[in-house]
Scaffold this active site. Structure first.
Site, PDB file in Angstrom:
ATOM      1  N   SER A  59       0.800  -1.223   0.000  1.00 60.96           N
ATOM      2  CA  SER A  59       0.000   0.000   0.000  1.00 60.96           C
ATOM      3  C   SER A  59       0.838   1.280   0.000  1.00 60.96           C
ATOM      4  O   SER A  59       1.566   1.539  -0.951  1.00 60.96           O
ATOM      5  CB  SER A  59      -0.930  -0.072   1.208  1.00 60.96           C
ATOM      6  OG  SER A  59      -1.831   0.978   1.182  1.00 60.96           O
ATOM      7  N   ASP A 118      -6.663   2.272  -2.040  1.00 59.12           N
ATOM      8  CA  ASP A 118      -7.785   2.176  -1.104  1.00 59.12           C
ATOM      9  C   ASP A 118      -7.956   3.450  -0.292  1.00 59.12           C
ATOM     10  O   ASP A 118      -8.826   3.532   0.572  1.00 59.12           O
ATOM     11  CB  ASP A 118      -7.712   0.922  -0.200  1.00 59.12           C
ATOM     12  CG  ASP A 118      -6.443   0.826   0.603  1.00 59.12           C
ATOM     13  OD1 ASP A 118      -5.662   1.800   0.628  1.00 59.12           O
ATOM     14  OD2 ASP A 118      -6.222  -0.232   1.223  1.00 59.12           O
ATOM     15  N   ALA A 175      -8.607   9.833   8.905  1.00 58.20           N
ATOM     16  CA  ALA A 175      -8.172  11.131   8.379  1.00 58.20           C
ATOM     17  C   ALA A 175      -7.279  10.948   7.151  1.00 58.20           C
ATOM     18  O   ALA A 175      -7.233  11.809   6.259  1.00 58.20           O
ATOM     19  CB  ALA A 175      -7.434  11.897   9.473  1.00 58.20           C
ATOM     20  N   PRO A 201       2.285   3.108  18.301  1.00 52.98           N
ATOM     21  CA  PRO A 201       3.187   2.423  17.380  1.00 52.98           C
ATOM     22  C   PRO A 201       2.451   2.113  16.088  1.00 52.98           C
ATOM     23  O   PRO A 201       1.312   1.647  16.139  1.00 52.98           O
ATOM     24  CB  PRO A 201       3.546   1.133  18.122  1.00 52.98           C
ATOM     25  CG  PRO A 201       2.474   0.930  19.135  1.00 52.98           C
ATOM     26  CD  PRO A 201       1.831   2.245  19.424  1.00 52.98           C
ATOM     27  N   SER A 202       3.068   2.384  14.956  1.00 50.65           N
ATOM     28  CA  SER A 202       2.429   2.065  13.675  1.00 50.65           C
ATOM     29  C   SER A 202       2.307   0.553  13.534  1.00 50.65           C
ATOM     30  O   SER A 202       3.155  -0.204  14.001  1.00 50.65           O
ATOM     31  CB  SER A 202       3.285   2.626  12.530  1.00 50.65           C
ATOM     32  OG  SER A 202       2.945   1.975  11.322  1.00 50.65           O
ATOM     33  N   GLY A 203       1.269   0.119  12.845  1.00 54.42           N
ATOM     34  CA  GLY A 203       1.111  -1.307  12.566  1.00 54.42           C
ATOM     35  C   GLY A 203       1.493  -1.644  11.140  1.00 54.42           C
ATOM     36  O   GLY A 203       1.261  -2.762  10.680  1.00 54.42           O
TER      37      GLY A 203
END
Ligand code: G16
Length: 541
Positions: free
Chosen positions: A64, A279, A372, A498-500
């Site tokens: 992505s 997406d 957002a 934390p980003s996933g």
């Protein structure tokens, strides 16, 4: 169930010494580490399909919005939803298991989920435009075939297209035809129908699309052919020269709050950007003072929700569970206040990840959910659809138009998942009907100045957020510092998580002025760096 072929083929896909974890949207990391995960997700998809009486399961190879060298895999459940959360633990265990324990691990899933192994499994696969996606997709296929599953390969598609195909197959075509042509026809026909209902004499400015140098550019160009008489779309960053997501795309535009490279933007041009697997979508423009302005997922959600509300009101349709909006903590405070206070539309806050938003949106009859960052869609309950359909029979002349528009708006929505192309057409429909520019759309409410930053740390998992990710539970010292500094600035809010999908900690800050926002963001970023073993340069004051 015969696992001999898994054992034999598994030798070609050895697991590296990495602790894989299922993140916000599946597995994601440097592409060269992912081969074993791909093979194993092919295996898991077979088990999932068998568990769902042979319904088709989707596997999408994509990273992505991440940089080109990354890759990843997303799994799609029978009705287009993301993989059920209770199965994420199986995905993690299978990805983490040693080569020798793999078969046992698969057998554990079979017995834990009580899977009827005699059912024929069906898996549909697709990939984004990354160069290595082809090889990784072939590992997924090998996984599927090693467990005797049937595999349908759609090649290069957007992630939402794959979700759409899965839904169409599993609903025997009632959602649409499971082909690319079927996809384009479904959404372009609904758009054209709406255009005619709204007023075939009306026009809107051409749209300038930043395709992130990815699949969105390719597919956006095809879509534009279907609707060329109604909306002109000029595609930029189509991958002929630039690199995927580099200096362009929805994530770049949202995070940096600036125009992407490769688009020449005149004052009030209507511009939009997709992300690397199409997406997500955000709009942007240059205002009459020559300043870049962003219309992100919050602005899209309020635009769409206000349109639906207006039509429901005109049609006199009241819904038991009503219309509501789902956002995450990243939603600008002004958008939440606008929805709640001015529009009277309730807002629910969910944890980051469209799977969480989708789930909460189900509690409304019409749930508009958007992050957002531009990831989201609208879902309509059976009750809402039935009420709209029956209203068509009793509507007065004034109400009839609103009902017909609502019903075509439903057809224009990709309800299975956030879809940049379908979302774009929803936005364009509203702009067309209201005959407004991006600048007037933007005037609905004024965003609080905000900043989204990333801080690299040794191990981002040391940060444990609360349920909706608005506060840090561990380390407590970090939350104490955030609380202290937020108090210093009017209308301030900040949180970290934390980003996933990336190996970073995300820091969000908003406040009444741009100066206060910058100070708050820098302070919190430095706290994260200092308390959580930051790596690289310490964030600047
Ligand atoms: C994925 C998820 C989104 C999420 C984004 C960033 O998007 O589908 O819901 O907002 O990751 O997540 P995180 O902050 O955990 O990195 P995409 O478009 O990258 O697949």
């Amino acid at each position: 169930m015969d696992f001999t072929v898994v054992t034999k083929n598994g030798l070609n896909h050895p697991k590296p010494d990495i602790k894989f974890t299922y993140g916000t949207a599946g597995f994601r990391m440097k592409a060269d580490l992912l081969d074993s995960v791909m093979f194993r997700m092919g295996l898991l998809a077979v088990l999932r399909s068998k568990c769902k009486e042979g319904k088709s399961i989707g596997v999408m190879v994509t990273a992505s919005h991440n940089p080109e060298p990354d890759n990843g895999v997303k799994l799609v459940d029978p009705y287009g939803e993301m993989l059920e959360q209770s199965w994420e633990k199986h995905a993690t265990k299978i990805a983490q298991s040693s080569d020798t324990d793999l078969v046992q691990c698969l057998q554990d899933v079979v017995s834990e989920e009580n899977i009827n192994t005699s059912v024929t499994a069906n898996v549909v696969v697709g990939m984004d435009t990354r160069l290595v996606s082809t090889a990784l997709l072939s590992s997924v296929r090998e996984g599927v075939e090693s467990l005797g599953g049937q595999c349908k390969d759609y090649g290069v598609v957007s992630t939402p297209q794959l979700h759409y195909f899965v839904t169409c197959i599993n609903t025997n075509g009632s959602y649409g035809e499971p082909t690319e042509e079927g996809y384009f026809k479904k959404f372009s026909n609904a758009f054209i129908k709406l255009h005619n209902l709204i007023g075939s004499n009306l026009t809107t400015r051409p749209s300038k699309l930043d395709g992130a140098n990815g699949v969105g550019a390719l597919k956006g160009r095809v879509l534009s052919k279907y609707i060329s008489e109604y909306l002109k779309i000029d595609v930029f960053n189509d991958g002929t020269n630039g690199i995927l997501n580099k200096g362009c795309g929805a994530d770049f535009v949202k995070t940096n709050q600036k125009a992407p490279a490769g688009i020449e933007m005149e004052v009030n041009d209507k511009c939009l950007a997709y992300d690397g697997d199409a997406d997500r979508v955000v709009y942007f423009y240059k205002n009459s003072e020559n300043k870049f302005k962003l219309l992100d997922g919050d602005k899209i959600a309020t635009l769409i929700a206000s349109f639906i509300k207006e039509k429901l009101d005109i049609a006199g349709i009241q819904l038991d569970k009503g219309l509501g909006v789902v956002q995450t903590a990243y939603a600008n405070g002004s958008s939440t206040n606008y929805l709640n206070d001015k529009m009277g539309v309730p807002v629910t806050i969910a944890k980051t990840g469209v799977k969480h938003l989708h789930h909460k949106a189900l509690s409304y009859d019409i749930g508009v959910y958007f992050e957002a960052n531009g990831h989201g869609t609208v879902i309509y309950s059976d009750n809402a659809k039935a009420r709209i359909a029956s209203a068509a029979k009793t509507a007065t002349n004034d109400q009839k138009r609103a009902v017909e528009i609502l019903s075509a708006f439903i057809d224009l929505t990709n309800e299975t998942v956030g879809d940049a192309m379908s979302d774009m057409l929803l936005v364009e429909t509203v702009l067309l009907e209201r005959q407004i520019t991006c600048e007037s759309w933007d005037r609905e409410y004024t965003d609080l100045p905000n900043k989204l930053s990333k801080v690299a740390v040794k191990d981002r998992r040391v940060i444990q957020p609360n349920e909706d990710e608005t506060r840090v539970l561990q380390p407590t010292e970090l939350q104490d510092k955030i609380d202290q500094v937020v108090k210093l600035f009017p209308k301030a809010r900040s949180f970290v998580r934390p980003s996933g999908t990336e190996d970073v900690v995300r820091v969000y800050a908003e406040a009444e002025t741009a100066e206060a926002t910058a100070k708050l963001s820098a302070f919190v970023s430095r706290c994260v760096y200092d308390i959580c073993n930051g790596v690289g340069d310490r964030p600047q004051a």
